[in-house]
Design an enzyme around this catalytic site. Structure first.
Site, PDB file in Angstrom:
ATOM      1  CG  HIS A 429      -0.295   0.063   2.541  1.00 49.25           C
ATOM      2  ND1 HIS A 429       0.061   1.241   3.155  1.00 49.25           N
ATOM      3  CD2 HIS A 429       0.049  -0.925   3.416  1.00 49.25           C
ATOM      4  CE1 HIS A 429       0.601   0.989   4.336  1.00 49.25           C
ATOM      5  NE2 HIS A 429       0.614  -0.320   4.526  1.00 49.25           N
ATOM      6  CB  CYS A 448       1.204  -3.891   5.356  1.00 47.60           C
ATOM      7  SG  CYS A 448      -0.283  -4.833   5.733  1.00 47.60           S
TER       8      CYS A 448
END
Length: 537
Positions: A429, A448
């Site tokens: 992301h 992440c």
């Protein structure tokens, strides 16, 4: 590639089995010998159902111990493969060729030969699995390596060997990737280097920069020459040639390319050749863990390099810096493979429960209006009135609410996220914290993978399905609405960790072991019998 066999082991083996076959012919009636051989194979394969089933399906016909040319070729191919296992970073002592040879030499009866038959099959299957899909079980070495390794069955290996030329089949077992071939060459280079004393004396600690002179600079110069980064020179000064050499070294080791040999750069320059060899051997094992078919187009994340790439037909077509999970037990990014299915433009951030209870609940207990950028909802999705809730009554276990950050410039996921649904809740992301990409070591996230150039990453992914991917992306982005965009063709994602990796020009580059995972893999390989040359530097 398995090297050309030595003639002597093959001749010894052929002579042993020919003599054993002659002894069997002289020992008694053929039918009795065949029956005894079958019984012996059945008994010897007890405990390995798949090997036993393989022999039952072929009515116990020998794969190895017959006197025909095919069996002779199989025996020779196996002996040469086992004898060269160390070329691939496997422990030579794991495959006791001499013990196998002695066992064959001692065979005098059909029963003996049946035991030898199964012993050869067992050893072949063990070697085939080791060299194709790895010696170790990843998760048993480090809990963060949650990769599923595609193991083949013993029956698959034995049938494959029986169906074609043995040497060709065995040569096709190791990974066929360019990465693996380059690592094998580097392994041989480092072993030869270590045998001649390595890179010589280390450079003294401190800091060296353009304009400096003295014995420390000379030691640094000599080591850079031995390492191949600098042409031979008698200059005692840190001149432009040395500055350029240091920059080249920094680029090849994931360091800030400032041309100054500070403490971090010196630490990497002074690493022994044996340390680099360990990284290469670990990388060979890691290459065996990855799927053989990685996808014509795939995303490759190298956690140790803090980078994410798109690879098309073996060529890197996009690369960006990445931020990975912080080096703590609950935040390190895991390693696994999956398939990217879609992206979400203008995403909401649904706060993971672990973060909500560990980080935000203590703040809410102190002040119910804390973390006001987050929306708190109940089990039915209704917004909670913070002023009407006594958060002090809740523990991490009893906290009944969910938390969400709406789309926007300050959203923790930035303006786009890339989804490959998995039980670890890991994805790629954007991020509003752009300053983090300036750091050399970029381990800051909850697990992440954050991308420095997420828009460009999106354009590259959409290029296969949109005539103008950039215009399409920004049209959706400018709507301000949370929008899911499916990928017409799913893209495999491989989150890996390599401290030794083939560069774009065929050279091997090195990275620091930020999570200590490669150190743990090396310890496991060493415990299994992998050894290094004794001379290092």
């Amino acid at each position: 590639m398995i090297p050309t066999p030595l003639c002597q082991p093959a001749k010894r083996l052929s002579a042993i089995l020919c003599a054993a076959g002659l002894a069997l012919v002289l020992a008694g009636p053929a039918v009795a010998q065949v029956t005894a051989f079958k019984q012996s194979v059945a008994v010897a394969s007890y405990g390995n159902d798949e090997i036993g089933a393989f022999y039952r399906d072929r009515n116990y016909a020998p794969l190895w111990t017959g006197q025909g040319p095919e069996q002779t070729a199989r025996r020779a191919a196996l002996i040469e493969a086992l004898s060269s296992a160390d070329l691939h970073g496997l422990p030579q002592g794991r495959y006791d060729v001499d013990a196998l040879m002695r066992r064959m030499a001692a065979a005098r009866t059909a029963r003996d030969l049946g035991e030898v038959e199964v012993a050869l099959s067992r050893e072949f299957v063990r070697f085939a699995r080791d060299i194709q899909t790895g010696l170790l079980t990843p998760a048993s070495v480090d809990g963060g390596i949650v990769r599923t390794v595609e193991r083949q069955s013993p029956d698959t290996y034995l049938r494959g060997l029986a169906e074609g030329p043995a040497r060709d089949y065995i040569r096709g077992l190791p990974p066929r990737s360019q990465q693996y071939r380059t690592l094998l060459k580097e392994k041989l280079r480092l072993e030869a280097l270590i045998a001649t004393g390595g890179w010589g004396a280390k450079a003294p600690g401190g800091k060296y920069e353009p304009g400096d002179a003295g014995t420390g600079v000379v030691a640094l110069r000599d080591r850079l020459i031995r390492m191949g980064y600098l042409q031979r020179s008698a200059s005692p000064r840190y001149d432009s040639a040395m500055e350029s050499a240091v920059r080249d070294f920094q680029a090849a080791h994931g360091l800030a390319e400032d041309g100054v040999a500070g403490s971090g750069t010196l630490e990497e320059i002074n690493r022994q050749a044996g340390d680099r060899l360990k990284s290469v051997i670990v990388a060979l094992e890691r290459e065996r863990w990855l799927p053989r078919d990685r996808g014509d187009r795939h995303v490759l994340v190298n956690l140790a390099d803090f980078s994410s790439r798109i690879v098309d037909d073996g060529r890197v077509t996009f690369r960006t810096r990445s931020v990975i999970g912080k080096n703590t037990s609950d935040r390190r990014s895991p390693e696994f493979s999956d398939e990217m299915e879609h992206m979400v433009i203008n995403p909401s951030w649904f706060v993971p429960r672990s973060i909500a209870t560990k980080e935000y609940l203590p703040k809410l207990r102190a002040n119910p209006n804390a973390v006001s950028h987050l929306v708190i909802t109940d089990s039915r999705g209704r917004r909670v009135n913070r002023g009407a809730v006594d958060f002090s009554q809740f523990s991490a276990r009893s906290f009944p609410f969910s938390m969400r950050q709406p789309p926007g410039q300050r959203n923790a996921l930035g303006l786009v996220k890339f989804m490959f649904p998995n039980k670890y809740n890991i994805y790629l992301h954007d991020t509003p914290e752009k300053n983090l990409f300036a750091y050399e070591v970029r381990a800051f996230s909850h697990g992440c993978i954050r991308l420095a150039e997420p828009f460009e990453f999106a354009y590259a992914l959409l290029s296969r399905q949109e005539e103008d991917p950039k215009a399409f992306f920004h049209r959706v982005l400018n709507s301000g609405q949370e929008t899911r965009v499916d990928l017409d063709v799913h893209v495999p994602v491989h989150i890996d960790y390599r401290t030794a990796v083939a560069g774009t020009r065929g050279e091997v580059e090195y990275r620091r072991d930020v999570y200590g995972r490669d150190g743990r893999i090396w310890s496991a390989l060493s415990a299994a019998g992998v050894v290094l040359p004794s001379v290092q530097g």
